[in-house]
Motif scaffolding. Structure first.
Motif, PDB file in Angstrom:
ATOM      1  N   GLY A 187       0.693  -1.467   0.277  1.00 31.65           N
ATOM      2  CA  GLY A 187      -0.093  -0.110   0.134  1.00 31.65           C
ATOM      3  C   GLY A 187       0.857   1.037   0.067  1.00 31.65           C
ATOM      4  O   GLY A 187       2.056   1.290  -0.164  1.00 31.65           O
ATOM      5  N   SER A 198      -4.761   0.713   9.344  1.00 33.92           N
ATOM      6  CA  SER A 198      -5.328  -0.010   8.398  1.00 33.92           C
ATOM      7  C   SER A 198      -6.075  -0.597   8.408  1.00 33.92           C
ATOM      8  O   SER A 198      -5.364  -2.222   8.280  1.00 33.92           O
ATOM      9  CB  SER A 198      -5.377   0.713   6.695  1.00 33.92           C
ATOM     10  N   LEU A 251      -7.002  -6.125   6.215  1.00 37.42           N
ATOM     11  CA  LEU A 251      -6.716  -6.136   5.408  1.00 37.42           C
ATOM     12  C   LEU A 251      -6.368  -7.338   5.310  1.00 37.42           C
ATOM     13  O   LEU A 251      -6.580  -8.072   5.801  1.00 37.42           O
ATOM     14  CB  LEU A 251      -5.807  -5.103   5.103  1.00 37.42           C
TER      15      LEU A 251
END
Length: 377
Positions: free
Chosen positions: A9, A130, A133
């Motif tokens: 990412g 984040s 995932l």
């Protein structure tokens, strides 16, 4: 088999790409833990691999918080500190020196000086998370599965011609049947390469479409001490002797004495499989079968004071046990035993040594090496 996954990412702070430390946490309610760490580049991108977890993960980007400010401390350009009482900012050194005798009053703009050090403030960004995932998961098979997390060991694979070179420096690749072999690169990631120069180099052969290395008198490869042989290990090699009247050591460690020696003697009865030098002594593993000029997989386990040996699936009977401490430097030799001056006359298909001791690993690696040697177990 083992799983390996990757997550990639871009880290951005206020919409701008940023270099940051990045950690990957497995999202397992039964026990969350860090499975990998890395960092994003100047353009914010990161690409991190991790092992033995196929589920979802949380990725955390961490700003540099630095050390707490201390008086009378030498600081270099670029170092970061934070105030003893957090104020939402960190302070980067723009002029190196030694801090003063008191902590300064910390501004949020401009600059501040302490002793000979000048600092510039910038906001401290709290960790950015984040997730969850799902990483890209792949199943890793064969010897590669043993070394995903930097485990000790060695993996030499003549069937992978990209790991073979004609010179010990690794500048001239092996390309054809008959080329000399001056270097085999270790595929375990532990840099346990083995090499040789001049007339002592063995020869690369292609037999049945598979790469092998042919050894003969005075031909051998030598490496550095291999740490895995200092403790408990499983070691396997595949290959075969040249004829029915051969004696030799295909793989050995040590210099003055051998901690491990795969010793193959087709002249004796019963046939001798291996000499395994362990603490507290030497174990000769004998087999009442012919180990003549046909491919085999040879296996040795050392587990504490217990030593075992196999030819293919047949376990050898230990004998000639001597009670004596046999420490040495565990230098790795292929095609030779330094302590006994015994060369190997035959073909070498590969070597795997690992600190992972269990029946499943032994069976998987035995099957993998058998294929490399062109045989079926």
């Amino acid at each position: 088999m083992a799983t390996q996954a990757r997550v990639a990412g871009t880290v951005k702070i206020d919409g701008v790409a940023a270099a940051r430390d990045v950690i990957v946490i497995k999202d397992d309610p039964a026990g969350r833990q860090v499975v990998a760490d890395g960092h994003s580049e100047a353009d914010g991108t990161f690409d991190i691999t991790y092992s033995d977890w196929a589920g979802s993960v949380v990725v955390l980007a961490l700003d540099e918080y630095g050390d707490e400010f201390t008086t009378g401390t030498a600081l270099n350009m670029g170092q970061v500190v934070h105030p003893a009482t957090p104020n939402g900012y960190v302070y980067k050194v723009t002029a190196a020196g030694t801090t003063g005798t008191e902590e300064p009053t910390w501004p949020t703009t401009g600059s501040v000086q302490s002793g000979g050090v000048t600092f510039a403030p910038r906001p401290y960004y709290r960790p950015i998370a984040s997730g969850p995932l799902q990483g890209d998961v792949a199943t890793v098979q064969g010897p590669a599965s043993l070394f995903l997390s930097g485990e000790p060991g060695v993996w030499l694979d003549p069937g992978d011609i990209s790991t073979l070179f004609q010179d010990a420096e690794g500048t001239i690749p092996v390309r054809f049947d008959g080329d000399p072999v001056g270097l085999i690169l270790d595929k375990s990631g532990n840099n346990n390469h083995v090499g040789q120069s001049g007339s002592r180099r063995p020869v690369y052969r292609v037999i049945g479409g598979r790469g092998q290395i042919q050894f003969g008198h005075s031909k051998f490869l030598q490496g550095l001490p291999v740490s895995v042989f200092s403790g408990d290990y499983t070691a396997l090699w595949a290959g075969w002797v040249s004829d029915d009247n051969s004696v030799g050591v295909a793989v050995s460690t040590g210099k003055n004495v051998s901690r491990l020696a795969f010793y193959v003697d087709t002249r004796t009865s019963p046939r001798r499989l291996a000499l395994v030098s362990v603490v507290p002594g030497d174990t000769y593993c004998d087999l009442p079968i012919d180990v003549g000029p046909a491919p085999h997989v040879f296996v040795s386990d050392r587990n504490g004071l217990i030593t075992r040996g196999w030819l293919d699936h047949m376990e050898a009977s230990p004998s000639s046990i001597q009670i004596a401490e046999r420490p040495d430097n565990n230098v790795l030799y292929i095609g030779y035993q330094f302590a006994g001056g015994v060369y190997f006359d035959g073909f070498f298909s590969g070597l795997i040594a690992t600190s992972v001791l269990n029946d499943s690993v032994r069976e998987d690696m035995r099957t993998w090496l058998a294929e490399r040697a062109g045989m079926q177990l």
